[in-house]
Design an enzyme around this catalytic site. Structure first.
Site, PDB file in Angstrom:
ATOM      1  N   ASN A   6     -22.295 -30.910  16.827  1.00 15.26           N
ATOM      2  CA  ASN A   6     -22.965 -30.164  17.747  1.00 15.26           C
ATOM      3  C   ASN A   6     -24.564 -29.760  17.412  1.00 15.26           C
ATOM      4  O   ASN A   6     -25.178 -29.422  17.920  1.00 15.26           O
ATOM      5  CB  ASN A   6     -22.192 -29.008  18.180  1.00 15.26           C
ATOM      6  CG  ASN A   6     -21.978 -28.088  16.946  1.00 15.26           C
ATOM      7  OD1 ASN A   6     -21.768 -28.322  15.881  1.00 15.26           O
ATOM      8  ND2 ASN A   6     -21.778 -26.787  17.369  1.00 15.26           N
TER       9      ASN A   6
ATOM     10  N   GLY B 297     -16.656 -27.768  10.965  1.00 12.99           N
ATOM     11  CA  GLY B 297     -16.229 -28.313  11.863  1.00 12.99           C
ATOM     12  C   GLY B 297     -14.988 -27.710  12.565  1.00 12.99           C
ATOM     13  O   GLY B 297     -14.937 -26.515  12.158  1.00 12.99           O
TER      14      GLY B 297
ATOM     15  N   GLY C  90     -10.539 -28.579   8.902  1.00 11.29           N
ATOM     16  CA  GLY C  90     -10.866 -27.796   7.853  1.00 11.29           C
ATOM     17  C   GLY C  90      -9.452 -27.424   6.995  1.00 11.29           C
ATOM     18  O   GLY C  90      -9.752 -27.524   5.635  1.00 11.29           O
TER      19      GLY C  90
ATOM     20  N   GLU D  14     -16.534 -24.025   7.095  1.00  8.35           N
ATOM     21  CA  GLU D  14     -17.088 -23.018   8.181  1.00  8.35           C
ATOM     22  C   GLU D  14     -16.803 -23.732   9.443  1.00  8.35           C
ATOM     23  O   GLU D  14     -17.049 -24.879   9.888  1.00  8.35           O
ATOM     24  CB  GLU D  14     -18.674 -23.701   8.152  1.00  8.35           C
ATOM     25  CG  GLU D  14     -19.441 -22.783   7.131  1.00  8.35           C
ATOM     26  CD  GLU D  14     -19.475 -21.425   6.706  1.00  8.35           C
ATOM     27  OE1 GLU D  14     -19.039 -20.706   7.897  1.00  8.35           O
ATOM     28  OE2 GLU D  14     -19.768 -20.928   5.757  1.00  8.35           O
TER      29      GLU D  14
ATOM     30  N   CYS E 260     -20.556 -22.936  17.517  1.00  9.42           N
ATOM     31  CA  CYS E 260     -19.550 -22.071  17.056  1.00  9.42           C
ATOM     32  C   CYS E 260     -19.685 -20.865  17.138  1.00  9.42           C
ATOM     33  O   CYS E 260     -18.736 -20.027  17.300  1.00  9.42           O
ATOM     34  CB  CYS E 260     -19.508 -22.548  15.517  1.00  9.42           C
ATOM     35  SG  CYS E 260     -21.201 -22.117  15.033  1.00  9.42           S
TER      36      CYS E 260
ATOM     37  N   GLU F 290     -10.481 -21.562  21.009  1.00  7.97           N
ATOM     38  CA  GLU F 290     -12.005 -22.132  21.049  1.00  7.97           C
ATOM     39  C   GLU F 290     -11.971 -22.916  22.222  1.00  7.97           C
ATOM     40  O   GLU F 290     -11.228 -24.194  21.787  1.00  7.97           O
ATOM     41  CB  GLU F 290     -12.431 -22.504  19.669  1.00  7.97           C
ATOM     42  CG  GLU F 290     -13.829 -22.992  19.684  1.00  7.97           C
ATOM     43  CD  GLU F 290     -14.359 -23.496  18.377  1.00  7.97           C
ATOM     44  OE1 GLU F 290     -13.615 -24.521  17.899  1.00  7.97           O
ATOM     45  OE2 GLU F 290     -15.440 -23.065  17.916  1.00  7.97           O
TER      46      GLU F 290
HETATM   47  N1  NAD Z   1     -18.723 -22.305  11.543  1.00  5.44           N
HETATM   48  C1  NAD Z   1     -19.824 -22.896  11.735  1.00  5.44           C
HETATM   49  O1  NAD Z   1     -20.645 -22.939  10.839  1.00  5.44           O
HETATM   50  C2  NAD Z   1     -19.735 -24.149  12.647  1.00  5.44           C
HETATM   51  C3  NAD Z   1     -21.106 -24.661  13.115  1.00  5.44           C
HETATM   52  C4  NAD Z   1     -20.680 -25.819  13.884  1.00  5.44           C
HETATM   53  C5  NAD Z   1     -19.779 -26.154  14.628  1.00  5.44           C
HETATM   54  N2  NAD Z   1     -18.396 -25.656  14.150  1.00  5.44           N
HETATM   55  C6  NAD Z   1     -17.061 -25.968  14.500  1.00  5.44           C
HETATM   56  O2  NAD Z   1     -16.969 -27.588  14.604  1.00  5.44           O
HETATM   57  C7  NAD Z   1     -16.245 -28.095  15.709  1.00  5.44           C
HETATM   58  C8  NAD Z   1     -16.681 -29.099  16.562  1.00  5.44           C
HETATM   59  O3  NAD Z   1     -17.364 -30.219  15.631  1.00  5.44           O
HETATM   60  P1  NAD Z   1     -16.415 -31.397  15.553  1.00  5.44           P
HETATM   61  O4  NAD Z   1     -15.683 -31.710  16.935  1.00  5.44           O
HETATM   62  O5  NAD Z   1     -17.331 -32.417  15.166  1.00  5.44           O
HETATM   63  O6  NAD Z   1     -15.476 -31.257  14.482  1.00  5.44           O
HETATM   64  P2  NAD Z   1     -14.133 -31.959  13.696  1.00  5.44           P
HETATM   65  O7  NAD Z   1     -13.390 -31.146  12.863  1.00  5.44           O
HETATM   66  O8  NAD Z   1     -13.522 -33.066  14.472  1.00  5.44           O
HETATM   67  O9  NAD Z   1     -15.236 -32.968  12.930  1.00  5.44           O
HETATM   68  C9  NAD Z   1     -16.033 -32.263  11.748  1.00  5.44           C
HETATM   69  C10 NAD Z   1     -16.266 -33.543  10.727  1.00  5.44           C
HETATM   70  O10 NAD Z   1     -15.302 -33.663  10.019  1.00  5.44           O
HETATM   71  C11 NAD Z   1     -14.903 -35.153  10.001  1.00  5.44           C
HETATM   72  N3  NAD Z   1     -13.486 -35.249   9.968  1.00  5.44           N
HETATM   73  C12 NAD Z   1     -12.592 -35.504  10.757  1.00  5.44           C
HETATM   74  N4  NAD Z   1     -11.475 -35.693  10.401  1.00  5.44           N
HETATM   75  C13 NAD Z   1     -11.488 -35.579   9.202  1.00  5.44           C
HETATM   76  C14 NAD Z   1     -10.561 -35.729   7.983  1.00  5.44           C
HETATM   77  N5  NAD Z   1      -9.293 -35.796   7.929  1.00  5.44           N
HETATM   78  N6  NAD Z   1     -11.000 -35.665   6.933  1.00  5.44           N
HETATM   79  C15 NAD Z   1     -12.228 -35.577   6.418  1.00  5.44           C
HETATM   80  N7  NAD Z   1     -13.338 -35.123   7.518  1.00  5.44           N
HETATM   81  C16 NAD Z   1     -12.910 -35.454   8.809  1.00  5.44           C
HETATM   82  C17 NAD Z   1     -15.445 -35.446  11.538  1.00  5.44           C
HETATM   83  O11 NAD Z   1     -15.748 -36.836  11.279  1.00  5.44           O
HETATM   84  C18 NAD Z   1     -16.693 -34.805  11.446  1.00  5.44           C
HETATM   85  O12 NAD Z   1     -17.755 -35.602  10.814  1.00  5.44           O
HETATM   86  C19 NAD Z   1     -15.970 -26.873  16.462  1.00  5.44           C
HETATM   87  O13 NAD Z   1     -14.708 -26.220  16.092  1.00  5.44           O
HETATM   88  C20 NAD Z   1     -17.018 -25.785  15.982  1.00  5.44           C
HETATM   89  O14 NAD Z   1     -16.780 -24.428  16.177  1.00  5.44           O
HETATM   90  C21 NAD Z   1     -18.688 -24.734  13.188  1.00  5.44           C
HETATM   91  O1  LIG Z   2     -24.371 -23.634  14.447  1.00  7.30           O
HETATM   92  C1  LIG Z   2     -25.678 -23.708  14.455  1.00  7.30           C
HETATM   93  C2  LIG Z   2     -26.346 -22.553  15.022  1.00  7.30           C
HETATM   94  O2  LIG Z   2     -27.904 -22.365  15.010  1.00  7.30           O
HETATM   95  C3  LIG Z   2     -26.135 -21.198  15.214  1.00  7.30           C
HETATM   96  S1  LIG Z   2     -26.339 -20.382  16.416  1.00  7.30           S
HETATM   97  O3  LIG Z   2     -25.850 -20.605  17.396  1.00  7.30           O
HETATM   98  O4  LIG Z   2     -28.097 -20.487  16.672  1.00  7.30           O
HETATM   99  O5  LIG Z   2     -25.986 -18.832  15.709  1.00  7.30           O
END
Ligand code: NAD
Ligand SMILES: O=C[C@H](O)CS(=O)(=O)O
Length: 491
Positions: free
Chosen positions: A149, A225, A230, A247, A281, A382
C-alpha cells in the site's frame, strides 16, 4: 517491463526462472512481469549483504550519509516519473503518489542528517580517571518485509536508517508492487552505494519472506503488513531470539464532539476514510460522533461523498482509485454484507463498480454505514477498503472508551474546540498517534510511526526512534588511571 532481483549490485532473475505478471489495478492489464525467487536467491542475497556489511560499517557515518543525500536528490529528480509508475502499479491517485515519493525524499534528507548525529551518550563513571560512554553499533544484515500500500515510502522508512547506521539490507517487497522496489534499487545503484549493501529479492512471503526470517545471518527483521503475517513472523523470530519490529494493522477512529467544526471534520473524514481507497493502515474506518451532531454530520458527509469521483488515478479529477486486486474487492464486499447482516444501516455505497468505464479494474464505491455499535464486526476488524462506520456516543468518556475498545492502536483523532477535551483525549486515547482537529492520516516522517496493542510490538518506524530498531547499544569504559580499578567492590 521485466523486474529482476538486485543482489550484490547485479540485476538477475531468480534461479527458479519463474515470472508472474504485474497488474495495473485500474484496468486489470499487465504492465510487466516480476521474477519469483526461492531460498537459493535468498541465500545469495544474504551472503552478499554479510560480506558488504563489514566494510560498510567501517565507513564513517557522515560519509555513509552522503549516499542518502544523493538518493534524496535522485528521488527528487525522478519524482513525477516514479509517482506515475506508482499509480499504475498500486492504483493510488497521482496526487497521493507524488506525496508518497515526497515522503521518501524527506526521509532521505532527514536520515542523511542523522549520519552527522547518530548520538550516543557520555556518562560519569563511578571511578576516578575513568571515562564511560555508550554508542549505537550496527547490527549486521537486516531483513525488510513490506506491504503494497506504500511500496516506496515504507521501504525508505526502514532502509535509510538501517543503511546510515552501518547495516546491510535484504528487502522483500510485496509481489504486487515490485516496480517501486526496482526504482529504489536503481537509485541506490546510481547514488554509488557499494555493492551488496542494499539487495532486493522478489517473491512470495511464504517462501522468500519465511526463508530470511529463518536465516541465521539475518539479525533483525523489520516487518510492515497484516496482523496475521506479523504474528507468524514474531513466533519464528522468538524461536531464534531474533530482534523483530512489527508495524501492523489499524482500526482508526475520528471522534467528532458536539462543539466541533463539522465542515472541517467532514473534510478530514473524506480524506482519511477514502484516500488511497481506504487502504492505509491509518485509514479512518470508524467515526465516533456525539449524538447531538450525528444527523448534521451524516448529511454533510453524504453530500461530500457525492462529489467524489472514482476512477483511474492517472485521470484528472479522480479522487478515489481502485483497490489492489480482485481478492481485496471480494474481502471488502464480504465485510459490507456482514455489516448489513449484523444490523448496521447502509447510507451510501456498498457495491462494486462494474460499468463500462471501470472495466477490468477493481473499484469499490465509497461506503458509509450508520447505526453501528462497537460490538459489530465492521467496527472491530480492519477492512482495508473505502468503507467507514458511524458510531454514536453521548460523552467524551464514552467516545474514548469506544475508541480504545478495539484490538488495534495505531491512529486516532478528535475534533473539538475545547482545550480540556483535546488534552484529555491526547492523554487517554490508546494509540501511537493522536491528531487534534486533523484526520487520522498524514504522518510526518521525522516523528515516530507505529501503534499500541495489536498494531505492533513496541518498536517504531520513522523519526529517530527508527534507529533503535537498527542499532544495538554498546557501552564502553576507558580507564586512564594507570591502575586496576574495580567497580562493584566495597573497600
Ligand atoms: N502499521 C503500519 O505501519 C502499516 C503500514 C502500511 C500497511 N500496514 C498493514 O499492511 C496490511 C496490508 O498489506 P499486505 O496485504 O501487503 O500485508 P501482508 O501481511 O499480506 O504482506 C506484507 C508482506 O509480508 C509478506 N509475507 C506474507 N506472508 C509472509 C510470511 N509467511 N513470512 C514472511 N513474509 C510474508 C508479503 O509478501 C508482503 O511482502 C494491512 O493490514 C495494513 O494495515 C501497516
Ligand atoms: O503508511 C504510510 C502513510 O504515510 C501513513 S499516513 O497514512 O500518511 O499517516
Amino acid at each position: 517491463m521485466k523486474v529482476l532481483n538486485y543482489i550484490d549490485g547485479r540485476w538477475m532473475p531468480s534461479v527458479s526462472e519463474q515470472f508472474v505478471p504485474i497488474i495495473n489495478p485500474a484496468n486489470g492489464q499487465s504492465i510487466g512481469e516480476v521474477t519469483v525467487s526461492n531460498e537459493q536467491d535468498v541465500e545469495q542475497a544474504v551472503s552478499a549483504a554479510k560480506r558488504a556489511q563489514k566494510a560498510w560499517a567501517l565507513v564513517p557515518a557522515p560519509k555513509r550519509a552522503e549516499v542518502l543525500y544523493k538518493v534524496g536528490m535522485l528521488l527528487q529528480e525522478r519524482k513525477e516519473q516514479i509517482a506515475r509508475l506508482l499509480t499504475m502499479e498500486m492504483g493510488k491517485v497521482i496526487e497521493e503518489a507524488r506525496g508518497e515519493v515526497q515522503e521518501g525524499i524527506d526521509m532521505a534528507f532527514y536520515m542523511a542528517g542523522e549520519g552527522r548525529r547518530l548520538f550516543g551518550d557520555t556518562t560519569p563513571s563511578e571511578l576516578p580517571n575513568k571515562f564511560a560512554m555508550s554508542v549505537r553499533a550496527p547490527i549486521g544484515v537486516v531483513g525488510l518485509i513490506t506491504p503494497w500500500n506504500f511500496p516506496i515510502a515504507i521501504a525508505t522508512w526502514k532502509s535509510f536508517p538501517a543503511i546510515v547506521a552501518g547495516n546491510a539490507v535484504v528487502w522483500k517487497p510485496a509481489l504486487e508492487t515490485p516496480i517501486m522496489a526496482q526504482q529504489l534499487a536503481q537509485i541506490f545503484e546510481q547514488a554509488g552505494l557499494p555493492n551488496g549493501v542494499f539487495n532486493v529479492v522478489h517473491g512470495r512471503g511464504s517462501v522468500v519472506g519465511e526463508s530470511f526470517v529463518e536465516h541465521r545471518d539475518v539479525k533483525v527483521i523489520s516487518f510492515t503488513g497484516s496482523n496475521e503475517v506479523g504474528r507468524r513472523i514474531a513466533e519464528t523470530c522468538g524461536r531464534h531470539l531474533k530482534k523483530v519490529s512489527l508495524e501492523m494493522g489499524g482500526k482508526n477512529a475520528i471522534i467528532v464532539m458536539d462543539d466541533a467544526d463539522i465542515d472541517l471534520a467532514v473534510e478530514a473524514i473524506i480524506w482519511s476514510a477514502f484516500g488511497t481507497s481506504g487502504q492505509r493502515c491509518t485509514a479512518c474506518s470508524r467515526i465516533i460522533v456525539h449524538e447531538r451532531v450525528r444527523q448534521q454530520l451524516e448529511e454533510r458527509l453524504l453530500a461530500a461523498m457525492n462529489t467524489l469521483t472514482v476512477g483511474n488515478g492517472l485521470e484528472e479529477g479522480v479522487k478515489v482509485g481502485p483497490v489492489i486486486n480482485q481478492g481485496a474487492l471480494q474481502k471488502i464486499h464480504h465485510y459490507v454484507q456482514i455489516g448489513k447482516n449484523e444490523g448496521a444501516t447502509l447510507l451510501a455505497g456498498g457495491y462494486m463498480l462494474q460499468d463500462e468505464q471501470y472495466k477490468g479494474g477493481f473499484y469499490y464505491a465509497p461506503t458509509l454505514f450508520t447505526n453501528v455499535t462497537p460490538e459489530m464486526t465492521i467496527a472491530r476488524e480492519e477492512i482495508f477498503g473505502p468503507v467507514t462506520s458511524i458510531i454514536s456516543v453521548h460523552s467524551l468518556e464514552e467516545a474514548i472508551e469506544v475508541n480504545n475498545s478495539v484490538d488495534y492502536g495505531l491512529s486516532s483523532a478528535i475534533f473539538t474546540h475545547d482545550i480540556h477535551r483535546a488534552f484529555t483525549a491526547m492523554r487517554d486515547l490508546d494509540t501511537g498517534i493522536v491528531y487534534i482537529n486533523a484526520g487520522t492520516t498524514g504522518a510526518e516522517i521525522h516523528l515516530p510511526f507505529g501503534g499500541t496493542k495489536g498494531t505492533g510490538n513496541g518498536h517504531r518506524d520513522s523519526g529517530v526512534a527508527a534507529l533503535d530498531v537498527f542499532t544495538e547499544w554498546k557501552s564502553i569504559y576507558v580507564d586512564y588511571s594507570g591502575k586496576l580499578q574495580r567497580a562493584q567492590i566495597d573497600v
